[in-house]
Design a protein around this motif. Structure first.
Motif, PDB file in Angstrom:
ATOM      1  N   SER A  46       0.792  -1.229   0.000  1.00 10.17           N
ATOM      2  CA  SER A  46       0.000   0.000   0.000  1.00 10.17           C
ATOM      3  C   SER A  46       0.823   1.277   0.000  1.00 10.17           C
ATOM      4  O   SER A  46       0.321   2.313  -0.433  1.00 10.17           O
ATOM      5  CB  SER A  46      -0.947   0.008   1.218  1.00 10.17           C
ATOM      6  N   SER A 322      -6.628  -6.364  -3.937  1.00 11.41           N
ATOM      7  CA  SER A 322      -6.207  -5.914  -5.268  1.00 11.41           C
ATOM      8  C   SER A 322      -5.368  -6.945  -6.001  1.00 11.41           C
ATOM      9  O   SER A 322      -5.511  -7.124  -7.208  1.00 11.41           O
ATOM     10  CB  SER A 322      -5.426  -4.600  -5.146  1.00 11.41           C
ATOM     11  N   ASP A 323      -4.471  -7.644  -5.287  1.00  6.69           N
ATOM     12  CA  ASP A 323      -3.607  -8.620  -5.948  1.00  6.69           C
ATOM     13  C   ASP A 323      -4.052 -10.049  -5.694  1.00  6.69           C
ATOM     14  O   ASP A 323      -3.327 -10.993  -6.010  1.00  6.69           O
ATOM     15  CB  ASP A 323      -2.149  -8.446  -5.492  1.00  6.69           C
TER      16      ASP A 323
END
Length: 419
Positions: A46, A322-323
């Motif tokens: 992040s 997100s990943d």
């Protein structure tokens, strides 16, 4: 869980009921290490343009080394104060009594004489420095959950070597756990390839497998230092982490990363604070895990670390999506990983029941032996370590082939192996 047998436990100088102490230690261990894992993934995923993996490893090693040194110096000063400051050496098992020392009286610059040779610590520190650094670097190529699973499959190479070379056999649940872990790692790799085709996930897998060998070597060296040379866990932690931090810092200077990291922390001072807090919280988790092992044994500790792994995986999926899109491959890999966790928990339960039966048999044998001794006037006293009827000799091997000293070493090595 059936792991609490003591009437009470002394924590931080206070007597606490065993069930309450277990809840505090278990919850503290899970929360601390889960928070450290969250902070680590937050920094890696992040923070904008964060690319300082060796710097993170240095923070971790440095904090562990510094806190270990502080622990050693405070203990030495406390023992000296309890003896009236005459400089006499306290015995290892002697508890320090008397008022705590003042910080100004502690000789912070002094190092206690080593029990283990420096060359062993340098080798162990090299393994730990590489493990910490390459383990962080692997997260550049794979997501955090995949990295956690890959770190967990250290059971597999150990079993392969033991079965093929040493001829050792394992119970079915160990083979099941190995199969679940291996298949889970493969499915996570396929999920990585499907969700992020640009990432070099093969490099992440390769680095993780190298780390498995490094952590196995470092654990064996720690065993040798503590078992063969009588080194304490604090000494081991001090030299392995301290020397490891120096090695990583030398690499940071040579590679120039230290200057880039300094410029980054100047722009984002919160990143520096996050790295420091994460390392301290991780140390707290390792310390609580050590207390858990000390007071409640390996079975309870395995159950707690099993829960910790599951929580880490769930939090990572929930907070950092997100990943890690929840595709069919990721879902199957996660289910397989939880299957391995279930096998690990079943193994701890089997061991707990075996230990309970052994304790019950020992108590029954002790009562019979006491009757025989009363009648015949002979036999060994319960406190005689040299007798066959008393406690097991320190070097005598148990039914599972592991000596009593080895079981105690497992407890001492807790903060070393949890890394």
């Amino acid at each position: 869980m059936g792991v609490i047998a003591q009437p009470d436990v002394v924590l931080l100088g206070r007597r606490v009921a065993a069930d309450q102490a277990f809840v505090w230690l278990a919850a503290g261990t899970i929360v601390s290490i889960a928070l450290a894992s969250y902070l680590e993934e937050f920094v890696l995923k992040s923070l904008p343009n964060y690319d300082f993996f060796f710097t993170m490893a240095f923070f971790e090693l440095a904090v562990f080394g510094v806190v270990s040194h502080v622990t050693i110096r405070l203990r030495a000063a406390t023992e000296l104060a309890s003896l009236g400051g005459d400089g006499a050496v306290a015995s290892p098992g002697r508890a320090a009594i008397g008022p705590p020392p003042r910080w100004s009286d502690v000789k912070w610059w002094r190092l206690e004489p080593r029990a283990a040779p420096l060359r062993l610590y340098v080798i162990g520190a090299t393994c730990l420095a590489l493990y910490a650094s390459l383990g962080k670097l692997a997260y550049k190529y794979v997501n955090y959950v995949t990295g956690t699973v890959l770190k967990s499959i250290k059971l597999v190479p150990v079993m392969i070597v033991s079965v093929t070379w040493l001829g050792r056999s394992y119970p079915p649940h160990d083979y099941a756990a190995a199969g679940f872990l291996t298949t889970s790692a493969v499915m996570f790799g396929l999920g990585e390839a499907e969700s992020n085709r640009e990432a070099n996930y093969a490099m992440g897998f390769a680095l993780s497998f190298v780390c498995l060998g490094l952590t196995a070597a470092q654990s064996n060296i720690a065993d040798a230092c503590m078992r063969d040379h009588g080194a304490g866990v604090d000494e081991n932690m001090l030299y392995v982490n301290g020397v490891g931090a120096c090695l990583v810092f030398a690499f940071l200077v040579i590679s120039g990363e230290v200057f880039q990291a300094f410029a980054y922390f100047t722009r984002f001072p919160g990143a520096f604070a996050l790295l420091f807090v994460r390392s301290v919280v991780f140390y707290v988790g390792a310390w609580l895990y050590t207390l858990l092992m000390k007071h409640f044994g390996a079975v309870a500790a395995v159950a707690v670390t099993t829960a910790r792994k599951a929580i880490t995986v769930m939090l990572s999926f929930a907070l950092f999506r997100s990943d890690k899109p929840l595709t069919a491959k990721y879902a199957a890999a996660t289910a397989l990983f939880f299957g391995a966790i279930a096998c690990e928990y079943h193994k701890s339960e089997v061991r707990r029941r075996r230990e309970e039966r052994a304790r019950g048999g020992a108590k029954e044998g002790g009562r019979r032996g006491g009757d025989d001794d009363t009648a015949g006037g002979g036999g060994d006293s319960p406190g005689d370590d040299s007798g066959e009827g008393g406690r097991r000799r320190p070097g005598r091997r148990s039914e599972d082939g592991r000596g009593g000293a080895t079981r105690e070493m497992d407890r001492e090595l807790a903060p070393v192996r949890i890394k």
